[in-house]
Design a protein around this motif. Structure first.
Motif, PDB file in Angstrom:
ATOM      1  N   LEU A 179      -1.262 -44.841   3.733  1.00  0.00           N
ATOM      2  CA  LEU A 179      -2.566 -45.512   3.790  1.00  0.00           C
ATOM      3  C   LEU A 179      -3.292 -45.365   2.461  1.00  0.00           C
ATOM      4  O   LEU A 179      -3.459 -44.267   1.948  1.00  0.00           O
ATOM      5  CB  LEU A 179      -3.421 -44.851   4.878  1.00  0.00           C
ATOM      6  N   GLU A 180      -3.761 -46.499   1.943  1.00  0.00           N
ATOM      7  CA  GLU A 180      -4.573 -46.433   0.725  1.00  0.00           C
ATOM      8  C   GLU A 180      -6.045 -46.588   1.074  1.00  0.00           C
ATOM      9  O   GLU A 180      -6.373 -47.341   1.996  1.00  0.00           O
ATOM     10  CB  GLU A 180      -4.143 -47.527  -0.246  1.00  0.00           C
ATOM     11  N   PRO A 181      -6.909 -45.884   0.398  1.00  0.00           N
ATOM     12  CA  PRO A 181      -6.696 -45.059  -0.800  1.00  0.00           C
ATOM     13  C   PRO A 181      -6.273 -43.616  -0.511  1.00  0.00           C
ATOM     14  O   PRO A 181      -6.072 -42.854  -1.443  1.00  0.00           O
ATOM     15  CB  PRO A 181      -8.079 -45.066  -1.450  1.00  0.00           C
ATOM     16  N   LEU A 182      -6.099 -43.296   0.749  1.00  0.00           N
ATOM     17  CA  LEU A 182      -5.814 -41.905   1.099  1.00  0.00           C
ATOM     18  C   LEU A 182      -4.579 -41.361   0.378  1.00  0.00           C
ATOM     19  O   LEU A 182      -4.561 -40.216  -0.094  1.00  0.00           O
ATOM     20  CB  LEU A 182      -5.628 -41.788   2.619  1.00  0.00           C
ATOM     21  N   THR A 185      -5.350 -40.503  -3.390  1.00  0.00           N
ATOM     22  CA  THR A 185      -6.488 -39.655  -3.742  1.00  0.00           C
ATOM     23  C   THR A 185      -6.009 -38.266  -4.127  1.00  0.00           C
ATOM     24  O   THR A 185      -5.088 -37.722  -3.531  1.00  0.00           O
ATOM     25  CB  THR A 185      -7.458 -39.567  -2.555  1.00  0.00           C
TER      26      THR A 185
ATOM     27  N   ARG B 136      -0.354 -49.556  10.047  1.00  0.00           N
ATOM     28  CA  ARG B 136      -1.254 -49.546   8.903  1.00  0.00           C
ATOM     29  C   ARG B 136      -2.174 -50.754   8.954  1.00  0.00           C
ATOM     30  O   ARG B 136      -3.385 -50.657   8.741  1.00  0.00           O
ATOM     31  CB  ARG B 136      -0.412 -49.556   7.625  1.00  0.00           C
ATOM     32  N   THR B 140      -6.200 -50.839   9.111  1.00  0.00           N
ATOM     33  CA  THR B 140      -6.936 -51.508   8.037  1.00  0.00           C
ATOM     34  C   THR B 140      -7.788 -52.653   8.574  1.00  0.00           C
ATOM     35  O   THR B 140      -8.978 -52.756   8.273  1.00  0.00           O
ATOM     36  CB  THR B 140      -5.952 -52.053   6.989  1.00  0.00           C
ATOM     37  N   LEU B 144     -11.039 -50.149   9.287  1.00  0.00           N
ATOM     38  CA  LEU B 144     -11.624 -50.005   7.959  1.00  0.00           C
ATOM     39  C   LEU B 144     -12.511 -51.185   7.583  1.00  0.00           C
ATOM     40  O   LEU B 144     -13.587 -51.004   7.018  1.00  0.00           O
ATOM     41  CB  LEU B 144     -10.507 -49.845   6.920  1.00  0.00           C
ATOM     42  N   GLU B 157     -13.911 -46.675   2.202  1.00  0.00           N
ATOM     43  CA  GLU B 157     -12.549 -46.719   2.760  1.00  0.00           C
ATOM     44  C   GLU B 157     -11.995 -45.322   2.976  1.00  0.00           C
ATOM     45  O   GLU B 157     -11.413 -45.033   4.026  1.00  0.00           O
ATOM     46  CB  GLU B 157     -11.601 -47.498   1.838  1.00  0.00           C
ATOM     47  N   LEU B 158     -12.150 -44.486   1.978  1.00  0.00           N
ATOM     48  CA  LEU B 158     -11.629 -43.128   2.130  1.00  0.00           C
ATOM     49  C   LEU B 158     -12.314 -42.420   3.288  1.00  0.00           C
ATOM     50  O   LEU B 158     -11.668 -41.741   4.096  1.00  0.00           O
ATOM     51  CB  LEU B 158     -11.837 -42.336   0.831  1.00  0.00           C
ATOM     52  N   GLU B 161     -10.932 -43.666   6.517  1.00  0.00           N
ATOM     53  CA  GLU B 161      -9.567 -43.203   6.763  1.00  0.00           C
ATOM     54  C   GLU B 161      -9.531 -41.745   7.192  1.00  0.00           C
ATOM     55  O   GLU B 161      -8.745 -41.365   8.075  1.00  0.00           O
ATOM     56  CB  GLU B 161      -8.713 -43.411   5.508  1.00  0.00           C
ATOM     57  N   LEU B 162     -10.353 -40.928   6.580  1.00  0.00           N
ATOM     58  CA  LEU B 162     -10.392 -39.524   6.990  1.00  0.00           C
ATOM     59  C   LEU B 162     -10.854 -39.416   8.442  1.00  0.00           C
ATOM     60  O   LEU B 162     -10.314 -38.615   9.222  1.00  0.00           O
ATOM     61  CB  LEU B 162     -11.315 -38.729   6.068  1.00  0.00           C
TER      62      LEU B 162
END
Lengths: 209, 209
Positions: A179-182, A185, B136, B140, B144, B157-158, B161-162
């Motif tokens: 998964l981006e941006p994860l 990072t 994914r 997304t 997201l 986004e980060l 995702e977290l």
DNA sequence: GTTTTTATTAATCATGCGTTTAATTATTCT
DNA sequence: AGAATAATTAAACGCATGATTAATAAAAAC
């Protein structure tokens, strides 16, 4: 590279292996780690492992026995390294758990030599009951037991599991799903973001509303 | 075109049997969902799916084509249900994201009819690139995108995702690994514990809870 | 009653799997 | 030199897989 099927039968002469290249046994282990990490236990094949090691499938069985024993041998080293890292960590007070655990966790997952076997175990655990049991055992033994002992709350296990699953979930997104941006990072950034969350799971209030 | 009824000639497709029991097509879909959920894409076999539907493997191919198409058909419904749930959720201000998303998430995972296909997708994503891409994409597209639009921070986004990986990790531990006590804890308790964490990921400070 | 269309199966193909057995060659020990 | 042992492959066994093809049965429309 010489194909296994093209090589002469029988024991190779010492001249053939006197260079610094690793012996067949090591090559098999390395190939097994890569293959298990890429495909998980059930999908990885002894034949593909043998191919990757430039060797015949029979030789894999000669050295390691069954496929399950190959898996155990390929994963054992990394699991032990991770376990030692967790066991040797200097004990911190309850307030230091969050960062301490998050750092340890990323330490082993960012290390290229331990990441492969851990990925192998992770992918395998999703579909294979035996691998799932190993994975569960690793979490229980090396993570929960230490935390539960140091935490006084009666819900210590649940707290530790929620924290662990935050980290494991990030591993899933970062290394398995990509998964981006994860995935791109910097690990240090993730550690700084996640440590407070892990700490909250350990010692924070159970609900905020 | 001279047919007054407008019905096509020949035997009707998808004929349901006279009693209330489902036709072969439905039985195949149901068996496929169960099998994919239990074993993941690669390990599930067309033959086992056929066996579970009391049908010949050839019939599975007759109705759905390749194994990949069977998988798509088995998973599609649940993914669409989940997507609709997320799309139809009443929009909340940024402060309500945490609980809103956590509730939606557990809503679809605790629903027995959507859990199976989602489990299928999850297990498959761990080892199969195609399934990973679908997974994914689902995260997304339906998670997201909504959050990133409503959040102003550049790291939206980060953050999303977290948060998502916290919830996905819990799913892993609860439904796949069967971690105790996580697997037996009431969903409402988990929601109350996780909602503040998810909220923190969305809008909290980057380095402190 | 013939035609058309669908439902369903039996048989089969090529491939890949984990594993075993036997053979062959090189090294080492006596 | 001869015996023992270790490393390695070739060949095979039995089984499971995804997929195709050809055939049969049934239902509806004409």
């Amino acid at each position: 590279m010489s194909t296994a099927s093209g090589r002469r039968r029988g024991r190779p002469s010492r001249a053939e292996s006197e260079n610094g290249s690793p012996g067949a046994r090591e090559r098999i282990l390395e190939s097994a780690r890569a293959e298990f990490a890429r495909r998980g236990y059930d999908l990885a094949s002894v034949r593909a492992i043998a191919r990757g090691a430039d060797v015949t499938p029979a030789l894999v069985h000669h050295y390691f026995g069954t496929k399950e024993q190959v898996f155990a041998a390929a994963v054992r080293a990394a699991v032990e390294v991770a376990a030692r890292a967790f066991a040797a960590a200097e004990p911190t007070g309850p307030d230091g758990f969050g960062e301490s655990f998050t750092r340890l966790f990323f330490g082993v997952w960012e290390n290229p030599t331990t990441r492969g076997p851990l990925l192998a175990l992770f992918r395998s655990a999703a579909n294979n009951d035996t691998a799932a049991a190993i994975f569960r055992g690793a979490i229980t033994d090396h993570l929960l037991s230490r935390v539960a002992g140091a935490l006084s709350e009666p819900d210590a296990e649940l707290r530790a599991e929620l924290a662990a699953m935050q980290l494991v979930g990030v591993v899933l997104g970062r290394y398995v799903l990509g998964l981006e941006p994860l995935a791109s990072t910097d690990a240090e950034v993730l550690i700084r973001r996640l440590a407070p969350v892990v700490q909250h799971h350990f010692t924070g209030p159970a609900t905020a509303f």
